[in-house]
Scaffold this active site. Structure first.
Site, short mmCIF file in Angstrom:
data_model
loop_
_atom_site.label_atom_id
_atom_site.label_comp_id
_atom_site.label_asym_id
_atom_site.label_seq_id
_atom_site.Cartn_x
_atom_site.Cartn_y
_atom_site.Cartn_z
N HIS A 5 26.09 92.95 160.35
CA HIS A 5 25.84 91.88 161.34
C HIS A 5 27.20 91.55 161.93
CE1 HIS A 5 21.77 91.06 159.69
NE2 HIS A 5 22.34 91.55 158.59
N GLU A 42 14.78 92.19 150.48
CA GLU A 42 16.12 91.75 150.03
C GLU A 42 15.86 90.68 148.97
OE1 GLU A 42 18.40 89.64 153.02
OE2 GLU A 42 20.25 89.70 151.83
N HIS A 88 24.19 98.90 158.71
CA HIS A 88 23.75 97.52 158.43
C HIS A 88 24.98 96.63 158.36
CE1 HIS A 88 20.95 94.79 155.77
NE2 HIS A 88 21.75 94.07 156.56
N ASP A 111 26.89 94.68 155.43
CA ASP A 111 26.08 93.50 155.77
C ASP A 111 26.90 92.44 156.51
OD1 ASP A 111 23.66 92.19 155.95
OD2 ASP A 111 23.58 91.55 153.86
N ASP A 112 27.65 91.62 155.79
CA ASP A 112 28.47 90.56 156.39
C ASP A 112 29.83 90.58 155.70
OD1 ASP A 112 26.34 89.01 158.06
OD2 ASP A 112 25.41 89.32 156.11
N HIS A 124 14.84 93.80 158.19
CA HIS A 124 15.19 93.40 156.83
C HIS A 124 13.88 93.19 156.06
CE1 HIS A 124 19.11 92.71 158.51
NE2 HIS A 124 19.59 92.12 157.43
N1 HPA Z 1 19.68 88.98 155.39
C1 HPA Z 1 19.05 88.31 156.36
N2 HPA Z 1 19.65 87.85 157.43
C2 HPA Z 1 20.95 88.05 157.58
C3 HPA Z 1 21.67 88.74 156.61
C4 HPA Z 1 20.99 89.25 155.47
O1 HPA Z 1 21.54 89.88 154.56
N3 HPA Z 1 22.95 88.76 157.06
C5 HPA Z 1 22.99 88.13 158.25
N4 HPA Z 1 21.77 87.69 158.57
ZN ZN Z 2 21.61 92.07 156.77
#
Ligand code: HPA
Ligand code: ZN
Length: 350
Positions: free
Chosen positions: A31, A212, A29, A290-291, A209
């Site tokens: 991006h 969250e 996971h 994630d990012d 996703h």
């Molecule tokens: N959630 C949803 N969209 C996203 C995320 C996330 O954590 N990171 C990049 N796009």
């Molecule tokens: Zn994500």
């Protein structure tokens, strides 16, 4: 595959951070646009003559004070606006893969958001071509195996997702699956039922996703309507005992992202994170970044900071790393090779 777990009771607590860093792992996971560091955003803006609404790297970094998912997404999409050429996409992915190798990531499955780019006139060929070339070069040069998962933006329509799929199909040999990301609340998985059914017919792996910021109900529909193989995030599953039982029974992996959850205020602090509860309930949780450029850390930072917050021990570390390989979309022989190396690393720490 070796089914016996190594004896982990004898790993001393002070050796745990080194073990977390050294153990081989998969990242499921990430991006890739979320790996764009501020320095690279400014370098690409200069290279491409793109005007940014921030005067400096420091000013941009100061804007990284998020209160929820949407407050992050606004800045994340603005950052991605500097990506124009095939080389830009290559450079971004290569920079991430180099960092992943340092974190002993042996396999990575990279999300990308083509609609963020095609909406600005960048072609699908440019996006997928640059990312795929970086993955191919990394397999040869860096010794990390990487593949791509195309994500549909859920704040856009299903019709737009279908158009994106059509644009991507000429390059279908260059990505292994599809996912669903962007603003979750108000955009439930079932909004994309038909396009996911089509992707399933086409033989793509499916992830989404869910849970969250959105409710546990979205995890149910991701499973039962979209028929996804993994849930990205999924931490809200804890609200629903029947769902927890289903996820455990079917070994549906959750790609949990602790530092993301912290920075987007899903949990007030890492000590309150529910990762241990998910693992102890028998769920196939994994740890992911994630990012990473936006949330203050790459994969090993996620591991070491989450474990430093307490309540997790070497047995959990083993489970998390093993789950990451078992939940990945690689073949069984490759899974066995990675898990054998994982076992050898734990042996060396006893
Ligand atoms: N959630 C949803 N969209 C996203 C995320 C996330 O954590 N990171 C990049 N796009
Ligand atoms: Zn994500």
């Amino acid at each position: 595959m070796n089914l016996a777990e190594p004896d982990l009771t004898s790993v001393a607590a002070e050796r745990l951070p080194a073990l977390l860093r050294q153990m081989p792992k998969a990242e499921l996971h990430i991006h890739i646009e979320g790996s764009l560091e501020p320095e690279m955003i400014f370098a690409l803006a200069r290279r491409n003559g793109v005007q940014l609404p921030y005067a400096s790297v420091e000013e941009l970094r100061r804007a990284y004070a998020f209160t929820n998912l949407q407050s992050f997404l606004d800045i994340y999409y603005a950052g991605a606006s500097v990506l124009l050429t095939e080389q830009d996409f290559y450079d971004m992915a290569q920079a991430y893969l180099q960092k992943a190798v340092q974190d002993n990531v042996a396999h990575a499955e990279l999300f990308f958001d083509p609609q963020t780019h095609t909406a600005r006139g960048v072609s699908m060929e440019t996006v997928i071509g640059g990312l795929h070339r970086a993955c191919t070069d990394a397999a040869g040069g860096l010794g990390i195996d990487a593949s791509l998962i195309l994500c549909f933006l859920r704040h856009l329509s299903e019709e737009e997702a279908f158009e994106t799929l059509e644009q991507a199909l000429p390059f279908r040999d260059k990505f292994i699956g599809v996912g669903l990301d962007s603003g979750e609340v108000g955009n439930p998985p079932e909004k994309f039922a038909r396009v996911f059914a089509r992707c399933r017919e086409l033989g793509f792996h499916l992830v989404a996703h869910a849970g969250e910021e959105g409710p546990a109900a979205y995890i149910w529909t991701a499973l039962d309507v979209l028929k996804v193989e993994r849930i990205d995030h999924g931490v809200q599953a804890i609200q629903d005992a029947a769902l927890m039982a289903r996820l455990a029974r079917d070994r549906i992996a959750l790609t949990v992202c602790p530092l993301s959850n912290l920075k987007l205020c899903v949990f007030p602090d890492l000590a309150s994170h529910n990762l241990r509860q998910l693992l102890d309930a028998g769920l196939a949780a994994t740890v992911n970044s994630d990012d990473p450029a936006y949330f203050g850390g790459y994969l090993n930072d996620n591991f070491t900071q989450t474990f430093a917050a307490g309540r997790l021990h070497a047995g959990h570390a083993y489970r998390l790393a093993r789950n990451s390989f078992e939940a990945s979309f690689i073949d069984d022989a490759a899974k066995r090779r990675h898990i054998d190396r994982l076992d050898a690393t734990f042996e060396a720490f006893r």
